[in-house]
Design an enzyme around this catalytic site. Sequence first.
Site, short mmCIF file in Angstrom:
data_model
loop_
_atom_site.label_atom_id
_atom_site.label_comp_id
_atom_site.label_asym_id
_atom_site.label_seq_id
_atom_site.Cartn_x
_atom_site.Cartn_y
_atom_site.Cartn_z
N LYS A 120 0.83 -1.22 0.00
CA LYS A 120 0.00 0.00 0.00
C LYS A 120 0.85 1.26 0.00
O LYS A 120 0.45 2.27 -0.58
CB LYS A 120 -0.96 0.01 1.20
CG LYS A 120 -2.14 -0.92 1.01
CD LYS A 120 -3.29 -0.52 1.92
CE LYS A 120 -4.49 -1.44 1.73
NZ LYS A 120 -5.53 -1.21 2.73
N LYS A 202 -6.45 -12.70 -8.02
CA LYS A 202 -7.72 -12.68 -7.29
C LYS A 202 -8.64 -11.63 -7.92
O LYS A 202 -8.16 -10.61 -8.40
CB LYS A 202 -7.41 -12.29 -5.83
CG LYS A 202 -8.31 -12.92 -4.82
CD LYS A 202 -7.84 -12.60 -3.42
CE LYS A 202 -8.94 -11.93 -2.65
NZ LYS A 202 -8.59 -11.65 -1.26
N LYS A 205 -11.92 -5.24 -7.63
CA LYS A 205 -12.53 -4.14 -8.39
C LYS A 205 -11.55 -3.01 -8.68
O LYS A 205 -11.87 -2.08 -9.41
CB LYS A 205 -13.79 -3.62 -7.71
CG LYS A 205 -13.57 -3.02 -6.35
CD LYS A 205 -14.84 -2.36 -5.86
CE LYS A 205 -14.76 -2.06 -4.39
NZ LYS A 205 -15.18 -3.16 -3.53
#
Length: 337
Positions: A120, A202, A205
């Site tokens: 992140k 995976k 969105k």
Amino acid sequence: MEQQTITQRKQRVFSAIQPSGVPTLGNYLGAIRNFVAMQEEFECVYSTANLHAITVRQEPAKLRAASHELYAWLLASGLDLEKCIFFHQSMVYAHAELAWVLNCNTQFGELSRMTQFKDKSAKHADNINAGLFTYPALMAADILLYQANFVPIGDDQKQHLELTRDVAERFNNIYGKTFTIPEPYIPKTAARVMNLQDPAQKMSKSDPNQRSFILLTDTPEQIIKKFRSAVTDSDSEVRYAPEKAGIKNLIEIYAACTGKAIPAIEAEFEGKGYGDFKTAVGEAVAALLKPIQEKQKELIADKKYLEECAKANAEKAVRIAKRTMEKVYKKVGLLRF
Ligand code: TRP
């Protein structure tokens, strides 16, 4: 015979989901549906993880809307407020309070090893804030506050749960038994839904390719279209095999939506092409989502009702959380208001 008066308390479960827009089919089959199943067997405490959400920049109005929407999706999916407790994390102040205490019992080195932090901070290089770094201590607080025995989580959160266990054990060793050590809960029928355009990834969105994921708000036409364009292989046999990652993913989705066993699915599509199979998967997904979509639409129209439910549930959560906080403050030597 003596009357049995001791009723065994159910094992407790805690889990949370970030309000980050419309959930995907992956979120539904991998997590949400499992939350619903677990409420029959366990004493379940669930929350939206809206405090975690602000570790990346959020638009306030959107965050608020996404929190209501997620709450409605979970109720529409079958969370029953008679059977479980479900609230917004920000409504129970103890999450932030315990997170602070745990921050002071978590090492810089431990947090530095978290792969999610590394990913992140690479992705949000302009906003590597302290909250992003100490995110796992807040997650540990969520879990430990309720003395949870089990935490249903996906692969991406396993490292955070390991850290939670380490922090809890350390705290117990220093201050005396305070926290239940939580175990990961891997559901029997864990559906790991993969990206429709790249079955090695995976479903997410955040993928720029809209056809790679199914949103719970997609219409039947959109769903069927996306499945029809799903990446498969140059073979033509509907067979469950690791080297056929695209087909394997579609078989798993079909199995999860219909309850059919894998050999039965292979038999059903024997001699038929991928086209028929993909359409059938799309139709099965659309049929599964239809009642949930209708219910969610109905619920989201009444934000006041949703907020009242969340507040009533936050009150129940506070009663459990308070007991843990009293113990923690006392052990650490903090004066309480
Ligand atoms: N970090 C989790 C995620 O992004 C959400 C979460 C927050 C959570 N607190 C939790 C999951 C406690 C399990 C237990 O998916």
